[in-house]
Design a protein around this motif. Sequence first.
Motif, PDB file in Angstrom:
ATOM      1  N   LYS A 183      18.174  19.292 -36.836  1.00 37.70           N
ATOM      2  CA  LYS A 183      18.284  18.728 -35.491  1.00 37.70           C
ATOM      3  C   LYS A 183      18.517  19.837 -34.469  1.00 37.70           C
ATOM      4  O   LYS A 183      17.909  19.842 -33.395  1.00 37.70           O
ATOM      5  CB  LYS A 183      19.421  17.697 -35.448  1.00 37.70           C
ATOM      6  CG  LYS A 183      19.523  16.945 -34.155  1.00 37.70           C
ATOM      7  CD  LYS A 183      20.603  15.880 -34.252  1.00 37.70           C
ATOM      8  CE  LYS A 183      20.694  15.073 -32.990  1.00 37.70           C
ATOM      9  NZ  LYS A 183      21.745  14.059 -33.058  1.00 37.70           N
ATOM     10  N   ILE A 184      19.364  20.787 -34.792  1.00 37.86           N
ATOM     11  CA  ILE A 184      19.640  21.925 -33.902  1.00 37.86           C
ATOM     12  C   ILE A 184      18.366  22.742 -33.689  1.00 37.86           C
ATOM     13  O   ILE A 184      18.033  23.125 -32.561  1.00 37.86           O
ATOM     14  CB  ILE A 184      20.782  22.805 -34.457  1.00 37.86           C
ATOM     15  CG1 ILE A 184      22.109  22.048 -34.383  1.00 37.86           C
ATOM     16  CG2 ILE A 184      20.870  24.140 -33.722  1.00 37.86           C
ATOM     17  CD1 ILE A 184      23.254  22.684 -35.156  1.00 37.86           C
ATOM     18  N   LYS A 185      17.605  22.967 -34.769  1.00 43.66           N
ATOM     19  CA  LYS A 185      16.352  23.723 -34.659  1.00 43.66           C
ATOM     20  C   LYS A 185      15.333  22.959 -33.816  1.00 43.66           C
ATOM     21  O   LYS A 185      14.622  23.557 -33.006  1.00 43.66           O
ATOM     22  CB  LYS A 185      15.780  24.017 -36.044  1.00 43.66           C
ATOM     23  CG  LYS A 185      16.562  25.060 -36.808  1.00 43.66           C
ATOM     24  CD  LYS A 185      15.964  25.286 -38.194  1.00 43.66           C
ATOM     25  CE  LYS A 185      16.763  26.311 -38.954  1.00 43.66           C
ATOM     26  NZ  LYS A 185      16.236  26.508 -40.322  1.00 43.66           N
ATOM     27  N   ALA A 186      15.254  21.648 -33.997  1.00 41.85           N
ATOM     28  CA  ALA A 186      14.325  20.829 -33.211  1.00 41.85           C
ATOM     29  C   ALA A 186      14.724  20.835 -31.734  1.00 41.85           C
ATOM     30  O   ALA A 186      13.865  20.970 -30.853  1.00 41.85           O
ATOM     31  CB  ALA A 186      14.287  19.400 -33.751  1.00 41.85           C
ATOM     32  N   ASP A 187      16.013  20.695 -31.454  1.00 47.15           N
ATOM     33  CA  ASP A 187      16.488  20.748 -30.066  1.00 47.15           C
ATOM     34  C   ASP A 187      16.151  22.096 -29.433  1.00 47.15           C
ATOM     35  O   ASP A 187      15.786  22.168 -28.259  1.00 47.15           O
ATOM     36  CB  ASP A 187      18.000  20.498 -29.989  1.00 47.15           C
ATOM     37  CG  ASP A 187      18.359  19.030 -30.055  1.00 47.15           C
ATOM     38  OD1 ASP A 187      17.535  18.176 -29.642  1.00 47.15           O
ATOM     39  OD2 ASP A 187      19.474  18.722 -30.527  1.00 47.15           O
ATOM     40  N   ASN A 188      16.253  23.167 -30.209  1.00 48.92           N
ATOM     41  CA  ASN A 188      15.922  24.497 -29.715  1.00 48.92           C
ATOM     42  C   ASN A 188      14.441  24.580 -29.329  1.00 48.92           C
ATOM     43  O   ASN A 188      14.090  25.136 -28.282  1.00 48.92           O
ATOM     44  CB  ASN A 188      16.265  25.563 -30.761  1.00 48.92           C
ATOM     45  CG  ASN A 188      16.043  26.961 -30.243  1.00 48.92           C
ATOM     46  OD1 ASN A 188      16.525  27.332 -29.177  1.00 48.92           O
ATOM     47  ND2 ASN A 188      15.291  27.744 -30.994  1.00 48.92           N
ATOM     48  N   VAL A 189      13.574  24.000 -30.160  1.00 51.48           N
ATOM     49  CA  VAL A 189      12.141  23.979 -29.851  1.00 51.48           C
ATOM     50  C   VAL A 189      11.913  23.249 -28.528  1.00 51.48           C
ATOM     51  O   VAL A 189      11.200  23.746 -27.647  1.00 51.48           O
ATOM     52  CB  VAL A 189      11.331  23.325 -31.001  1.00 51.48           C
ATOM     53  CG1 VAL A 189       9.901  23.032 -30.571  1.00 51.48           C
ATOM     54  CG2 VAL A 189      11.346  24.226 -32.231  1.00 51.48           C
ATOM     55  N   TRP A 190      12.511  22.070 -28.367  1.00 48.71           N
ATOM     56  CA  TRP A 190      12.324  21.310 -27.135  1.00 48.71           C
ATOM     57  C   TRP A 190      12.907  22.052 -25.932  1.00 48.71           C
ATOM     58  O   TRP A 190      12.297  22.091 -24.860  1.00 48.71           O
ATOM     59  CB  TRP A 190      12.925  19.909 -27.244  1.00 48.71           C
ATOM     60  CG  TRP A 190      13.002  19.208 -25.918  1.00 48.71           C
ATOM     61  CD1 TRP A 190      14.118  18.701 -25.328  1.00 48.71           C
ATOM     62  CD2 TRP A 190      11.928  18.965 -24.992  1.00 48.71           C
ATOM     63  NE1 TRP A 190      13.808  18.152 -24.103  1.00 48.71           N
ATOM     64  CE2 TRP A 190      12.462  18.302 -23.873  1.00 48.71           C
ATOM     65  CE3 TRP A 190      10.573  19.245 -25.002  1.00 48.71           C
ATOM     66  CZ2 TRP A 190      11.705  17.921 -22.787  1.00 48.71           C
ATOM     67  CZ3 TRP A 190       9.800  18.859 -23.912  1.00 48.71           C
ATOM     68  CH2 TRP A 190      10.364  18.206 -22.826  1.00 48.71           C
ATOM     69  N   ASN A 191      14.090  22.663 -26.082  1.00 52.94           N
ATOM     70  CA  ASN A 191      14.706  23.381 -24.967  1.00 52.94           C
ATOM     71  C   ASN A 191      13.821  24.539 -24.499  1.00 52.94           C
ATOM     72  O   ASN A 191      13.669  24.757 -23.295  1.00 52.94           O
ATOM     73  CB  ASN A 191      16.094  23.889 -25.351  1.00 52.94           C
ATOM     74  CG  ASN A 191      17.099  22.763 -25.505  1.00 52.94           C
ATOM     75  OD1 ASN A 191      16.921  21.673 -24.957  1.00 52.94           O
ATOM     76  ND2 ASN A 191      18.147  23.002 -26.269  1.00 52.94           N
ATOM     77  N   ILE A 192      13.232  25.271 -25.423  1.00 62.30           N
ATOM     78  CA  ILE A 192      12.344  26.373 -25.052  1.00 62.30           C
ATOM     79  C   ILE A 192      11.065  25.828 -24.414  1.00 62.30           C
ATOM     80  O   ILE A 192      10.594  26.357 -23.398  1.00 62.30           O
ATOM     81  CB  ILE A 192      12.026  27.271 -26.269  1.00 62.30           C
ATOM     82  CG1 ILE A 192      13.297  28.008 -26.711  1.00 62.30           C
ATOM     83  CG2 ILE A 192      10.907  28.267 -25.935  1.00 62.30           C
ATOM     84  CD1 ILE A 192      13.168  28.767 -28.026  1.00 62.30           C
ATOM     85  N   ALA A 193      10.494  24.761 -24.983  1.00 59.57           N
ATOM     86  CA  ALA A 193       9.286  24.154 -24.407  1.00 59.57           C
ATOM     87  C   ALA A 193       9.565  23.677 -22.984  1.00 59.57           C
ATOM     88  O   ALA A 193       8.754  23.895 -22.075  1.00 59.57           O
ATOM     89  CB  ALA A 193       8.796  22.995 -25.276  1.00 59.57           C
ATOM     90  N   GLN A 194      10.714  23.042 -22.777  1.00 58.94           N
ATOM     91  CA  GLN A 194      11.073  22.548 -21.441  1.00 58.94           C
ATOM     92  C   GLN A 194      11.297  23.711 -20.472  1.00 58.94           C
ATOM     93  O   GLN A 194      10.918  23.630 -19.304  1.00 58.94           O
ATOM     94  CB  GLN A 194      12.316  21.667 -21.538  1.00 58.94           C
ATOM     95  CG  GLN A 194      12.552  20.844 -20.304  1.00 58.94           C
ATOM     96  CD  GLN A 194      13.617  19.783 -20.508  1.00 58.94           C
ATOM     97  OE1 GLN A 194      14.478  19.906 -21.362  1.00 58.94           O
ATOM     98  NE2 GLN A 194      13.550  18.751 -19.710  1.00 58.94           N
ATOM     99  N   GLU A 195      11.877  24.792 -20.963  1.00 58.63           N
ATOM    100  CA  GLU A 195      12.071  25.982 -20.131  1.00 58.63           C
ATOM    101  C   GLU A 195      10.715  26.547 -19.682  1.00 58.63           C
ATOM    102  O   GLU A 195      10.540  26.912 -18.518  1.00 58.63           O
ATOM    103  CB  GLU A 195      12.841  27.043 -20.932  1.00 58.63           C
ATOM    104  CG  GLU A 195      13.015  28.363 -20.211  1.00 58.63           C
ATOM    105  CD  GLU A 195      13.648  29.413 -21.115  1.00 58.63           C
ATOM    106  OE1 GLU A 195      13.350  30.596 -20.909  1.00 58.63           O
ATOM    107  OE2 GLU A 195      14.422  29.053 -22.037  1.00 58.63           O
ATOM    108  N   ILE A 196       9.760  26.599 -20.591  1.00 55.98           N
ATOM    109  CA  ILE A 196       8.419  27.085 -20.254  1.00 55.98           C
ATOM    110  C   ILE A 196       7.785  26.170 -19.208  1.00 55.98           C
ATOM    111  O   ILE A 196       7.219  26.640 -18.221  1.00 55.98           O
ATOM    112  CB  ILE A 196       7.526  27.187 -21.510  1.00 55.98           C
ATOM    113  CG1 ILE A 196       8.047  28.279 -22.451  1.00 55.98           C
ATOM    114  CG2 ILE A 196       6.069  27.462 -21.120  1.00 55.98           C
ATOM    115  CD1 ILE A 196       7.403  28.260 -23.839  1.00 55.98           C
TER     116      ILE A 196
END
Length: 183
Positions: A132-145
């Motif tokens: 879940k932490i890894k998935a949230d990290n993916v979304w956070n980076i995608a949203q930042e982009i």
Amino acid sequence: MVTHTVIISDRAKDNITVYTKEPVFLAIADREDLKALKPLVEANRAGIYILLGENQRYVGQASGKIYDRLITHNDNKDWWSKIIFFGREDGHLDKSQTDYLEKKLIEAFQKTDLTLDNATSGNTSFIEKTSKIKADNVWNIAQEILDEVAHINIFESYVAEEEENQIAKIYIELDKHKISGKS
């Protein structure tokens, strides 16, 4: 640091952009360029995709190839004009992570004024805390982009440039001179 790549194929009108920030990729393309996505490495990975229409969205996931899912939606959803998809550069998003991210985005879109074309609220599967932490990290980076580099807010209405250009301009005429603008 975000890497920005514009894809140009032998068809001059292709409009595909890929952003990468380790370990995430995010791609943006017009619907007309769907076939040009087929050889794109990122389109052949697992991930999350969002179909964008003017006031409508659809969130989907692919545990295999994103491109295969997009082809099916091209045949049965005629309202969308742009696609955004993201995942991990190494392709390591498992089914629990794509289920989790899809559900998270569906819930976020349900809180907006946009029309959501999803028939369900997403799949629910067990996801361990680390995944879940890894998935949230993916979304956070995608949203930042999306926010800081591409300047796209997927949670707001989308108006295609050609539609925006068709909006009537307001003008003032004073001493045979016209002053015009959009507002």
